[in-house]
Design an enzyme around this catalytic site. Structure first.
Site, short mmCIF file in Angstrom:
data_model
loop_
_atom_site.label_atom_id
_atom_site.label_comp_id
_atom_site.label_asym_id
_atom_site.label_seq_id
_atom_site.Cartn_x
_atom_site.Cartn_y
_atom_site.Cartn_z
N ASP A 9 1.74 31.18 26.34
CA ASP A 9 3.04 30.79 25.69
C ASP A 9 3.86 32.23 25.86
O ASP A 9 3.37 33.25 26.62
CB ASP A 9 2.69 30.90 24.39
CG ASP A 9 4.08 30.81 23.56
OD1 ASP A 9 4.99 29.87 24.00
OD2 ASP A 9 4.14 31.42 22.48
N LEU A 10 5.25 32.21 25.76
CA LEU A 10 6.05 33.30 26.05
C LEU A 10 6.66 33.62 24.77
O LEU A 10 5.94 35.11 24.34
CB LEU A 10 7.58 32.82 26.59
CG LEU A 10 8.30 33.89 27.20
CD1 LEU A 10 7.68 34.70 28.21
CD2 LEU A 10 9.56 33.15 27.53
#
Length: 213
Positions: A9-10
Site C-alpha cells: 500500500d502507499l
C-alpha cells in the site's frame, strides 16, 4: 513457495501521508459542516476510496467534496508528506536483490505519482495499480490480483504489506501472505485484529522475512 514478490500500500505504509489526509478531510468537511468534525472523527476515513467515504456523509455532494479534498490535498502535498523510517533503504535493497515490487493503492494515479516522485521511490517499482485501474477497490482482491498478473507472479509467491485492514483483507482474499505495519495511525491492535501473517515494527523487518540479511 519462496517469496519473490512484494506488494505495498502507499499511504501510511511507504510514505507518511497521515497529516496530509487528515488535514484534507478536515479542511473539506469544515467547509461544509463548520466545527462538526474533529481529528479523531476522520481517522476511520483513512483507507477507503473518497467516493465511499463522502457518500456516507452526504450523497448529494459527493463529487463536490471530492473535488475540494483533492484540490487541498494537491496544494499541500509536498509540504505535509514525509518518509517512514527505513522504507527507502529497504525498498532499495529489495529492488537490488531482484524482488518484484508493486504498489496497490486506492488513490488516483496522479496523486500516487506525486508521492513516489517526492520520496524518490518511483525508481524501484515495476507495477503501480491505482483506483483508475480497477472496478473494485481493496478489500476486494481485484487490485492485488491485477498487480500479480502484471508482475507475472502467483499469490503464493507474494506478500501484501499495508497499514489498513483493507490491505490485509485484500491480500487474504487474493491468496497472498500479508504483513501489517505497526506504525499504522489506527493502532497496531486494530490491525492485528485482522490477523496478518506478519507485523512489521519497521519496514526493514521485511528483509529477514524474505531471507535478505
Amino acid at each position: 513457495m519462496k517469496i519473490n514478490t512484494l506488494l505495498f500500500d502507499l499511504d501510511g505504509t511507504l510514505i507518511n501521508t497521515n497529516e496530509l489526509i487528515i488535514e484534507s478531510f478536515l479542511n473539506t468537511l469544515n467547509t461544509y459542516y463548520p466545527e462538526r468534525y474533529k481529528r479523531e472523527d476522520v481517522l476511520p476515513f483513512i483507507g477507503p476510496p473518497l467516493y465511499e467515504t463522502f457518500t456516507g456523509i452526504d450523497a448529494t455532494r459527493v463529487q463536490e467534496m471530492i473535488d475540494a479534498y483533492r484540490k487541498y490535498n494537491h496544494e499541500q502535498h509536498d509540504v505535509l508528506v514525509t518518509e517512514f523510517e527505513t522504507v527507502y533503504e529497504t525498498v532499495q535493497m529489495l529492488h537490488e536483490k531482484g524482488f518484484k515490487l508493486g504498489i496497490v493503492t486506492t488513490k488516483l494515479r496522479d496523486t500516487v505519482n506525486m508521492g513516489l516522485k517526492l520520496t524518490k521511490l518511483d525508481q524501484f517499482f515495476d507495477v503501480v495499480v491505482t483506483l483508475d485501474d480497477v472496478e473494485n477497490a481493496k478489500p476486494h482482491p481485484e487490485p492485488v490480483l491485477l498487480a500479480l498478473k502484471q508482475l507475472g507472479s502467483s499469490p503464493e509467491e507474494a506478500i501484501m504489506v499495508g497499514d489498513n485492514h483493507h490491505d490485509i483483507v485484500s491480500g487474504k482474499n487474493a491468496g497472498t501472505q500479508t504483513a501489517g505495519v505497526a506504525w499504522t495511525i489506527k493502532g497496531q491492535e486494530y490491525l492485528a485484529g485482522y490477523k496478518p501473517d506478519y507485523m512489521l515494527g519497521k519496514m526493514s523487518d521485511l528483509l529477514k522475512i524474505v531471507g535478505v540479511e
